[in-house]
Motif scaffolding. Sequence first.
Motif, PDB file in Angstrom:
ATOM      1  N   ALA A   1       0.846  -1.236  -0.109  1.00 39.46           N
ATOM      2  CA  ALA A   1       0.007   0.076  -0.068  1.00 39.46           C
ATOM      3  C   ALA A   1       0.774   1.237   0.049  1.00 39.46           C
ATOM      4  O   ALA A   1       0.341   2.348  -0.290  1.00 39.46           O
ATOM      5  N   LEU A   2       2.038   0.950   0.339  1.00 42.27           N
ATOM      6  CA  LEU A   2       2.991   2.147   0.398  1.00 42.27           C
ATOM      7  C   LEU A   2       3.622   2.771  -0.851  1.00 42.27           C
ATOM      8  O   LEU A   2       4.099   1.966  -1.821  1.00 42.27           O
ATOM      9  N   ALA A   3       4.034   4.128  -1.183  1.00 38.03           N
ATOM     10  CA  ALA A   3       4.586   4.655  -2.318  1.00 38.03           C
ATOM     11  C   ALA A   3       6.050   4.108  -2.322  1.00 38.03           C
ATOM     12  O   ALA A   3       6.577   4.192  -1.323  1.00 38.03           O
ATOM     13  N   PRO A   4       6.690   4.326  -3.610  1.00 39.76           N
ATOM     14  CA  PRO A   4       8.212   4.002  -3.644  1.00 39.76           C
ATOM     15  C   PRO A   4       8.893   5.384  -2.736  1.00 39.76           C
ATOM     16  O   PRO A   4       8.215   6.367  -2.795  1.00 39.76           O
ATOM     17  N   GLY A   5       9.887   4.998  -2.147  1.00 41.57           N
ATOM     18  CA  GLY A   5      10.634   5.872  -1.225  1.00 41.57           C
ATOM     19  C   GLY A   5      10.003   5.899   0.160  1.00 41.57           C
ATOM     20  O   GLY A   5      10.495   6.614   0.875  1.00 41.57           O
ATOM     21  N   SER A   6       9.030   4.995   0.590  1.00 46.82           N
ATOM     22  CA  SER A   6       8.791   4.837   1.964  1.00 46.82           C
ATOM     23  C   SER A   6       9.682   4.006   2.482  1.00 46.82           C
ATOM     24  O   SER A   6      10.427   3.121   1.930  1.00 46.82           O
ATOM     25  N   HIS A   7       9.678   4.062   3.827  1.00 44.93           N
ATOM     26  CA  HIS A   7      10.512   3.498   4.789  1.00 44.93           C
ATOM     27  C   HIS A   7       9.659   2.505   5.893  1.00 44.93           C
ATOM     28  O   HIS A   7       8.666   2.960   6.196  1.00 44.93           O
ATOM     29  N   LEU A   8      10.258   1.454   6.141  1.00 47.77           N
ATOM     30  CA  LEU A   8       9.897   0.535   7.133  1.00 47.77           C
ATOM     31  C   LEU A   8      10.764   0.380   8.160  1.00 47.77           C
ATOM     32  O   LEU A   8      11.910   0.014   8.056  1.00 47.77           O
ATOM     33  N   ALA A   9      10.419   0.912   9.508  1.00 44.47           N
ATOM     34  CA  ALA A   9      11.331   0.629  10.834  1.00 44.47           C
ATOM     35  C   ALA A   9      10.866  -0.185  11.585  1.00 44.47           C
ATOM     36  O   ALA A   9       9.634   0.069  11.829  1.00 44.47           O
ATOM     37  N   LEU A  10      11.535  -1.342  11.930  1.00 38.40           N
ATOM     38  CA  LEU A  10      10.762  -2.263  13.129  1.00 38.40           C
ATOM     39  C   LEU A  10      11.733  -2.880  13.838  1.00 38.40           C
ATOM     40  O   LEU A  10      13.040  -2.904  13.373  1.00 38.40           O
ATOM     41  N   THR A  11      11.351  -3.385  14.923  1.00 38.30           N
ATOM     42  CA  THR A  11      12.071  -4.131  15.917  1.00 38.30           C
ATOM     43  C   THR A  11      11.213  -5.365  16.293  1.00 38.30           C
ATOM     44  O   THR A  11      10.299  -5.279  16.148  1.00 38.30           O
ATOM     45  N   HIS A  12      12.011  -6.427  16.754  1.00 36.90           N
ATOM     46  CA  HIS A  12      11.375  -7.631  16.827  1.00 36.90           C
ATOM     47  C   HIS A  12      12.293  -8.579  17.828  1.00 36.90           C
ATOM     48  O   HIS A  12      13.370  -8.532  17.865  1.00 36.90           O
ATOM     49  N   ALA A  13      11.362  -9.070  18.784  1.00 39.70           N
ATOM     50  CA  ALA A  13      12.236 -10.146  19.651  1.00 39.70           C
ATOM     51  C   ALA A  13      12.568 -11.323  19.006  1.00 39.70           C
ATOM     52  O   ALA A  13      11.716 -11.860  18.233  1.00 39.70           O
ATOM     53  N   SER A  14      13.874 -11.645  19.619  1.00 42.19           N
ATOM     54  CA  SER A  14      14.626 -12.916  19.104  1.00 42.19           C
ATOM     55  C   SER A  14      15.054 -13.712  20.177  1.00 42.19           C
ATOM     56  O   SER A  14      15.712 -13.143  20.846  1.00 42.19           O
ATOM     57  N   ALA A  15      15.197 -15.181  19.989  1.00 42.18           N
ATOM     58  CA  ALA A  15      15.822 -15.953  20.824  1.00 42.18           C
ATOM     59  C   ALA A  15      17.099 -16.167  20.267  1.00 42.18           C
ATOM     60  O   ALA A  15      17.833 -16.980  20.878  1.00 42.18           O
ATOM     61  N   ASP A  16      17.398 -15.717  19.118  1.00 46.30           N
ATOM     62  CA  ASP A  16      18.931 -16.021  18.524  1.00 46.30           C
ATOM     63  C   ASP A  16      20.132 -15.744  19.447  1.00 46.30           C
ATOM     64  O   ASP A  16      20.845 -16.805  19.341  1.00 46.30           O
ATOM     65  N   GLY A  17      20.094 -14.913  20.189  1.00 48.27           N
ATOM     66  CA  GLY A  17      21.219 -14.529  21.218  1.00 48.27           C
ATOM     67  C   GLY A  17      21.377 -15.115  22.444  1.00 48.27           C
ATOM     68  O   GLY A  17      22.420 -15.775  22.880  1.00 48.27           O
ATOM     69  N   ILE A  18      20.154 -15.006  23.120  1.00 49.51           N
ATOM     70  CA  ILE A  18      20.091 -15.753  24.428  1.00 49.51           C
ATOM     71  C   ILE A  18      18.808 -16.527  24.387  1.00 49.51           C
ATOM     72  O   ILE A  18      18.089 -15.794  25.412  1.00 49.51           O
TER      73      ILE A  18
END
Length: 267
Positions: free
Chosen positions: A180-197
């Motif tokens: 739904a977003l126009a070219p040049g749009s940006h997505l910023a996200l964070t997400h929990a992960s068990a990869d590290g600990i």
Amino acid sequence: MADERPRSRGFDPNVPNIARMYDYYLGGKDHYEADRVRAEEAKAADPTLLSTIRANRAFLGRAVRYLAEQGIDQFLDIGTGLPTQQNVHQIAHSVNPDARVVYVDYDEQVVAHARALLARSENVRIVQADLRRPREILDHPDTRALLDLSKPVGLLLVATLHFIPDEDDPPAIMAELRDALAPGSHLALTHASADGIPDVVAKVVEVYKKTSAPGTPRTREQVMELFGDFELLDPGLVWAPLWRPEEPVSLEEAVRIWFYAGVGRKP
């Protein structure tokens, strides 16, 4: 996609609420005894949890500031949580006073509280809608009134998607939002992960099973999938403190912050 959750959870101070717990972690005052008890259990499970929460919030500030400096002047913040210090509109307005921000949350307490606090904020709206129904967000009259989706938008999903279970198909949700977003749009996200600990994260997940929204940590590959064909900006998808830090951060220190963070651009 499963869609059995009621349209509104209602207000119950006896049920630990993830938005109020987050407010408690950040030193706010909009929480109740049940929230504090469960939050303290989570902190006992991970003694560095507050560092993770603060690193997540700090990433949001750096990402919004960066996007505003690149000329993004409209933001869609989904899963915003209770208003606290240095909200998205405040950060964006520090760069561009005309920037427009639409906040979205499913929790009616969050929405009611935000409307009261943001009533006098110019170019800011709060929408009650469900992330699992993207069109509900995109077609909402307040979204359409404030944002021009034919122009670049900064889409923010910070510490939100890990509360969407696999059966609700987060990649499909994100694909609909990205499309739904126009070219040049940006997505910023964070997400929990068990990869590290993984052992520590598993203990925190057990605590959150007793709250308003259990969590689903995901691998780096699964989080990458949420960006689709968006081009990740340097330094890519990394532990939150490593995304364009204002001060040097060691990898050993960063891996204890078990949230991945990244910003992608739509070509």
